[in-house]
Design a protein around this motif. Structure first.
Motif, PDB file in Angstrom:
ATOM      1  N   ILE A  53       0.934  -1.629   0.000  1.00 48.11           N
ATOM      2  CA  ILE A  53       0.096  -0.157  -0.224  1.00 48.11           C
ATOM      3  C   ILE A  53       1.029   1.079   0.252  1.00 48.11           C
ATOM      4  O   ILE A  53       1.767   1.279   1.225  1.00 48.11           O
ATOM      5  N   LYS A  54      -0.120   1.847  -1.180  1.00 45.62           N
ATOM      6  CA  LYS A  54       1.342   3.152  -0.685  1.00 45.62           C
ATOM      7  C   LYS A  54       0.180   4.114  -1.387  1.00 45.62           C
ATOM      8  O   LYS A  54      -0.261   4.660  -2.410  1.00 45.62           O
ATOM      9  N   ASN A  77      -0.825   4.537  -4.712  1.00 45.56           N
ATOM     10  CA  ASN A  77      -2.268   3.301  -5.497  1.00 45.56           C
ATOM     11  C   ASN A  77      -3.095   3.135  -4.436  1.00 45.56           C
ATOM     12  O   ASN A  77      -4.481   2.690  -4.659  1.00 45.56           O
ATOM     13  N   THR A  78      -3.422   3.788  -3.414  1.00 40.19           N
ATOM     14  CA  THR A  78      -4.428   3.728  -2.179  1.00 40.19           C
ATOM     15  C   THR A  78      -4.952   4.914  -1.550  1.00 40.19           C
ATOM     16  O   THR A  78      -4.243   5.795  -1.553  1.00 40.19           O
ATOM     17  N   GLN A 127       9.320  -4.787   6.323  1.00 45.04           N
ATOM     18  CA  GLN A 127       8.285  -5.868   5.368  1.00 45.04           C
ATOM     19  C   GLN A 127       6.969  -5.561   5.570  1.00 45.04           C
ATOM     20  O   GLN A 127       5.869  -6.781   5.474  1.00 45.04           O
ATOM     21  N   PHE A 128       6.536  -4.582   6.332  1.00 45.73           N
ATOM     22  CA  PHE A 128       5.234  -4.268   6.507  1.00 45.73           C
ATOM     23  C   PHE A 128       4.205  -3.759   5.527  1.00 45.73           C
ATOM     24  O   PHE A 128       4.666  -3.837   4.048  1.00 45.73           O
ATOM     25  N   ALA A 129       2.996  -3.733   5.778  1.00 47.13           N
ATOM     26  CA  ALA A 129       2.261  -3.628   4.269  1.00 47.13           C
ATOM     27  C   ALA A 129       2.419  -2.742   3.432  1.00 47.13           C
ATOM     28  O   ALA A 129       1.521  -2.299   1.726  1.00 47.13           O
ATOM     29  N   GLY A 130       2.838  -1.874   4.473  1.00 52.53           N
ATOM     30  CA  GLY A 130       3.166  -0.165   3.161  1.00 52.53           C
ATOM     31  C   GLY A 130       2.433   0.800   4.563  1.00 52.53           C
ATOM     32  O   GLY A 130       2.834   0.647   5.384  1.00 52.53           O
TER      33      GLY A 130
END
Length: 513
Positions: free
Chosen positions: A143-144, A176-177, A462-465
């Motif tokens: 997620i960005k 993107n979110t 390495q988190f989701a964003g």
């Protein structure tokens, strides 16, 4: 992906066709109470639709992308479906239906709705060890995101709206979110009806989804409302009902890869809301999950503080539940000049850019406090002592330990949670366009350094964003001349910080006064 045929080519399948091609056929003559209706959106326009009893047969038959054949022969595609009480509200594409002409549909023929697959570039964001167990909302990659607040009745409003030019700028940068806000107050006390409230806000979420961005939905609420949701039984009941209805609508209409729902933003601490982790949050999760079995649900610890994530009992939630924290530490930097420290501003990152060091910073802040006519002598002395403690913390190890995530990292290891279930769900740095008029931070280099730090730490763990705060306002990413005057271009230094690889300039020396 299923190939779509022209409407003229669609035929009602025979029973043998149904078995051979996995179609489902249902006679609507057995469904009682079929009503053709118009759905109003703020009185501005109407949609074609119908309402049917929410029997299991109806739930199985009426789904987005299903085609309805009406008595006059026309075929319409269902655009969205959500449950309201004992009925399903079914929207179809095209003009408003005339019940005198179309009557009740005779049959419904369906093919399974096509599933959106993440692109190759999106999949490349996922670790090989976690890609098979990631939350549904993560199927398109990390997620960005960015917080946006378009008015519900005017998506493209000049102030705070999302015009196509602005959306294009976000996409071009790499975002993107979209994180959007819906009204808690309207769901707890619907101004017209729950059906009207659902229609209003589902349309708003749909407007965001139509942009092609993923949509992270959050509740807009006050501090007092959040406390009441945990502590007051009547409010608890209202919220559970609202969650049940909203989640049913969202789960029925939107793809699980495209839309997720976040529970209350920055909940109050356990001292104000005892039982939040043990009963309230698990109860909210259950109320939503019962009607949206596949939708990703997002929870926050108190105040968004990552150190409180360990208070959740992970066994209360499934693997399609994510946990969001808000990296705003130190708040004396990210929220300088606002809140409880209006006299503390021009704090740079790295902090060593402040001319004269810690001693001069304390002297400058003390001068501002002494010049404040609103404070008594005793209050001034007390404030200077308090600011002294804050400044000592800011300068500890020359600021190199700002946003230390070691406590969070220990919890991730000890709990065994998939790091792709954790998101840096809101972060940013206040700009010079401060709502309360304080000079605040004109130094864009400092904002860029903090954003780069959060981005890099999120990736390293390495988190989701992440979701950056915000498009417009006093944490603006879009260029603007005042809080309420917004442009169409993103601030290039902040785009570089979030997406680029070039070293960031340290910025000029910062003078305090």
């Amino acid at each position: 992906m299923t190939n779509r045929r022209k409407l003229s080519d669609i035929q009602v399948p025979s029973f043998d066709d149904i078995r051979a091609h996995h179609f489902y056929l249902i006679s609507l003559k057995t469904l009682l109470g079929l009503i053709l209706t118009k759905y109003q959106n703020s009185g501005a326009w109407s949609k074609a639709g119908l309402s049917v009893p929410a029997t299991q047969a109806s739930i199985d038959a009426f789904k987005p992308a299903v085609h309805l054949r009406f008595a006059d022969g026309q075929v319409r595609e269902i655009s969205k479906v959500f449950r309201v009480g004992n009925n399903l509200s079914v929207y179809v594409k095209g003009a408003v239906l005339d019940g005198n002409k179309v009557g009740a549909p005779n049959t419904v023929s369906t093919v399974p709705a096509p599933r959106s697959e993440p692109s190759t570039s999106a999949r490349s964001d996922l670790s090989p060890t976690t890609s098979s167990t990631i939350p549904a909302f993560m199927a398109r990659g990390d997620i960005k995101g960015i917080d946006i607040t378009p008015p519900v009745n005017d998506w493209e409003a000049p102030a705070y709206g999302m015009t196509q030019t602005r959306l294009t700028a976000l996409s071009a940068a790499g975002l993107n979110t979209l994180r959007i806000w819906i009204s808690l107050d309207e769901f707890l006390t619907p101004p017209v009806s729950m059906e009207a409230t659902l229609s209003r806000w589902i349309d708003y979420i749909d407007r965001a989804a139509q942009t092609g961005f993923r949509v992270h939905v959050a509740w807009a609420s006050t501090w007092e409302e959040r406390i009441a949701l945990v502590n007051e039984p009547a409010q608890q009941v209202r919220f559970h009902y609202a969650l049940n209805r909203l989640c049913s609508a969202m789960g029925s209409y939107f793809s699980k890869q495209q839309v997720a729902l976040e529970m209350i933003n920055e909940p109050p601490g356990e001292n104000l809301t005892p039982g939040y982790y043990r009963s309230a949050a698990p109860g909210w999760y259950s109320a939503c999950r019962s009607t949206a079995p596949d939708m990703t649900i997002i929870l926050q610890p108190e105040a968004g503080w990552h150190g409180a994530l360990g208070r959740f009992n992970l066994s209360d939630f499934d693997s399609n539940t994510m946990f969001s924290f808000h990296p705003y530490a130190p708040g004396e930097f990210t929220h300088q000049g606002i809140g409880s420290q209006p006299h503390l501003y021009n704090v740079p990152m790295p902090i060593t850019r402040y001319v004269g060091g810690k001693t001069q910073m304390l002297a400058d802040v003390s001068a501002r406090v002494y010049a404040d006519p609103r404070l008594s002598s005793d209050q001034k002395n007390s404030e200077i002592t308090r600011y002294g403690r804050l400044i000592n913390d800011l300068w500890y190890d020359n600021g190199s330990r700002w946003e230390d995530w070691s406590e969070l990292q220990r919890w991730v290891v000890s709990s065994g949670i998939n790091p792709k279930r954790i998101i840096a769900g809101e972060f940013g740095v206040v700009s010079e366009f401060n709502y309360n008029g304080t000079p605040a931070l004109k130094d864009v280099a400092s904002r860029a350094h903090f954003m780069r730090k959060i981005r890099e730490q999120t990736q390293a763990n390495q988190f989701a964003g992440w979701v950056v705060h915000q498009a417009f306002g006093d944490f603006n990413l879009f260029q603007q001349n005042a809080v309420g005057e917004h442009g169409d271009r993103l601030i290039p230094e902040l785009v570089e910080a979030l997406f680029g690889s070039q070293p960031l300039p340290s910025g000029p020396p910062v003078m305090g006064r």
